[in-house]
Design an enzyme around this catalytic site. Structure first.
Site, PDB file in Angstrom:
ATOM      1  N   CYS A   1       2.714  20.357  -4.589  1.00 52.65           N
ATOM      2  CA  CYS A   1       2.505  20.743  -6.147  1.00 52.65           C
ATOM      3  C   CYS A   1       3.500  22.064  -6.170  1.00 52.65           C
ATOM      4  CB  CYS A   1       1.104  21.061  -6.566  1.00 52.65           C
ATOM      5  SG  CYS A   1       0.300  19.609  -6.794  1.00 52.65           S
TER       6      CYS A   1
ATOM      7  N   GLY B   1      -1.937   2.849  -0.549  1.00 50.32           N
ATOM      8  CA  GLY B   1      -1.633   3.197  -2.104  1.00 50.32           C
ATOM      9  C   GLY B   1      -0.931   2.164  -2.939  1.00 50.32           C
TER      10      GLY B   1
HETATM   11  C1  LIG Z   1       0.619   6.255  -9.333  1.00 49.40           C
HETATM   12  C2  LIG Z   1       0.486   7.037  -8.157  1.00 49.40           C
HETATM   13  C3  LIG Z   1      -0.268   8.319  -8.056  1.00 49.40           C
HETATM   14  C4  LIG Z   1      -0.512   9.264  -7.061  1.00 49.40           C
HETATM   15  N1  LIG Z   1      -1.537  10.310  -7.151  1.00 49.40           N
HETATM   16  C5  LIG Z   1      -1.644  10.995  -6.105  1.00 49.40           C
HETATM   17  C6  LIG Z   1      -2.632  12.125  -5.885  1.00 49.40           C
HETATM   18  O1  LIG Z   1      -3.314  12.333  -7.330  1.00 49.40           O
HETATM   19  N2  LIG Z   1      -2.751  12.885  -4.966  1.00 49.40           N
HETATM   20  C7  LIG Z   1      -2.003  12.781  -3.846  1.00 49.40           C
HETATM   21  O2  LIG Z   1      -2.233  13.263  -3.046  1.00 49.40           O
HETATM   22  N3  LIG Z   1      -1.402  11.598  -3.864  1.00 49.40           N
HETATM   23  C8  LIG Z   1      -1.009  10.816  -4.734  1.00 49.40           C
HETATM   24  N4  LIG Z   1      -0.197   9.810  -4.694  1.00 49.40           N
HETATM   25  C9  LIG Z   1       0.644   9.485  -3.330  1.00 49.40           C
HETATM   26  C10 LIG Z   1      -0.246   8.388  -2.559  1.00 49.40           C
HETATM   27  O3  LIG Z   1      -1.429   8.752  -2.395  1.00 49.40           O
HETATM   28  C11 LIG Z   1       0.626   8.103  -1.138  1.00 49.40           C
HETATM   29  O4  LIG Z   1       0.595   9.383  -0.498  1.00 49.40           O
HETATM   30  C12 LIG Z   1       1.905   7.694  -1.680  1.00 49.40           C
HETATM   31  O5  LIG Z   1       1.930   6.790  -2.544  1.00 49.40           O
HETATM   32  C13 LIG Z   1       2.599   6.713  -0.215  1.00 49.40           C
HETATM   33  O6  LIG Z   1       1.792   5.728   0.010  1.00 49.40           O
HETATM   34  P1  LIG Z   1       2.018   4.235  -0.446  1.00 49.40           P
HETATM   35  O7  LIG Z   1       3.459   3.732  -0.278  1.00 49.40           O
HETATM   36  O8  LIG Z   1       1.143   3.451   0.219  1.00 49.40           O
HETATM   37  O9  LIG Z   1       1.728   4.324  -2.144  1.00 49.40           O
HETATM   38  C14 LIG Z   1       0.034   8.727  -5.611  1.00 49.40           C
HETATM   39  C15 LIG Z   1       0.885   7.755  -5.539  1.00 49.40           C
HETATM   40  C16 LIG Z   1       0.970   6.797  -6.710  1.00 49.40           C
HETATM   41  C17 LIG Z   1       1.717   5.673  -6.511  1.00 49.40           C
END
Ligand SMILES: Cc1cc2nc3c(=O)[nH]c(=O)nc-3n(C[C@H](O)[C@H](O)[C@H](O)COP(=O)(O)O)c2cc1C
Length: 311
Positions: A137, A272
């Site tokens: 952030c 995720g």
């Molecule tokens: C729609 C969306 C919202 C997310 N919101 C957050 C969040 O609020 N806080 C956070 O730390 N990561 C957030 N992430 C990141 C995921 O937790 C994760 O670190 C990232 O997407 C990589 O994993 P993945 O490829 O399995 O999605 C978000 C990801 C997506 C796709």
């Protein structure tokens, strides 16, 4: 029952937290957990991380906020959430009814005081097992650079959070850095009990017809299978730079992906974007992991941790 390859033991110990299996739903992709109760057997998961919480509710960014890419997804949700107080009052009581599943709250802020205040609010809630600090952030007190992109800001925010946190502190690292090993080490030295990585990569897409950005915020975070090989490398680098446990994520969609991250050094993993393509993905991965271990005659999944073989 003793573990053997017919009844593989999927449990892992993560920074003193007992997980019955290493599969955790990732923040921002699983709501506050309760919304998934009708479609996923929540009790089957190792745990879940709830949507990022801030001290005040936030409405997030204007649409469009999502765009599917080749093997991935762009999102700029803008950390929309109901705020820590509403979470404690409206969501946590229902979450506490789910048995034998670890609940991790994800926390973010724009100043050190934001993080401190939100953690103090969440300290009052019962049934939270750990905090995950989202440091991807902008730090509005230091020119808007992400906390997780600057070693000094990272050190300050982790030190502040650790001072007030009454639960294990997992620091979720940003991949948008030159040296993930350095950031992992800084977080450890500032008091992190564990690390999770990776968050999304800063990215963008443009519509050639309209010449407009695909996402209203212009830039967005890239997630999904497209980022997996980079995530595996970063987990490997981070895990070798610290003594604290690491939770790996980035594009995990199959049981074999879980094994791959564990071999790179992860003790547990998060899933995720896969939940966007199939809302039952987390649960299916747990079932698949059981079968994978059985088929490969593995009796203890914990034996995979850091087990990559060079020869
Ligand atoms: C729609 C969306 C919202 C997310 N919101 C957050 C969040 O609020 N806080 C956070 O730390 N990561 C957030 N992430 C990141 C995921 O937790 C994760 O670190 C990232 O997407 C990589 O994993 P993945 O490829 O399995 O999605 C978000 C990801 C997506 C796709």
């Amino acid at each position: 029952m003793t573990a053997d390859s017919a009844h593989p033991d999927l449990s892992v110990n993560f920074a003193g937290i007992a997980l019955k299996n290493p599969v955790i739903a990732a923040s921002g992709t699983f709501g506050y957990g309760v919304e998934f109760a009708d479609i996923v057997h929540l009790g089957k998961l190792g745990g879940f991380v709830v949507k990022g919480l801030s001290r005040e509710p936030m409405i997030g960014n204007p649409p469009p906020r999502l765009w599917e890419t080749a093997a991935g997804m762009l999102n700029a949700i803008g950390l929309q959430n109901i705020g820590a107080q509403a979470f404690l009052e409206e969501k946590l009581p229902d979450l506490r009814k789910v048995k034998d599943v670890v609940v991790i709250t994800n926390i973010f802020g724009y100043t050190r005081e934001d993080y401190e205040h939100t953690i103090q609010m969440l300290n009052q809630g019962e049934g939270i097992d750990a905090y995950e600090l989202n440091v991807s952030c902008p730090n509005t007190q230091h020119g808007g650079l992400q906390f997780g992109m600057d070693p000094r800001s990272l050190d300050e925010v982790v030190t502040t959070a650790k001072r007030v946190a009454r639960r294990p502190l997992i620091v979720k690292l940003s991949p948008n850095v030159t040296s993930i090993a350095q950031m992992a080490y800084v977080a450890q030295e500032a008091g992190a009990d564990a690390l999770s990585l990776i968050n999304t990569f800063t990215a963008m897409a443009i519509d050639p017809e309209s010449r407009k950005p695909r996402i209203a915020n212009v830039t967005a975070g890239l997630s999904g299978p497209a980022i997996k090989p980079i995530a595996v490398r970063m987990v490997y680098d981070a895990a070798h730079a610290v003594k604290i446990p690491v939770m790996g994520m980035g594009g995990i969609a199959t049981p074999a992906d879980v094994v791959e991250f564990m071999l790179a050094g992860a003790t547990a993993v998060q899933v995720g974007t896969a939940s966007y393509w199939d809302p039952c993905a987390t649960e299916k991965i747990v079932d698949g992991l059981q079968n994978w271990c059985h088929d490969h005659r593995i009796s203890r999944i914990a034996d995979f941790i850091g087990g990559m073989q060079l020869e």
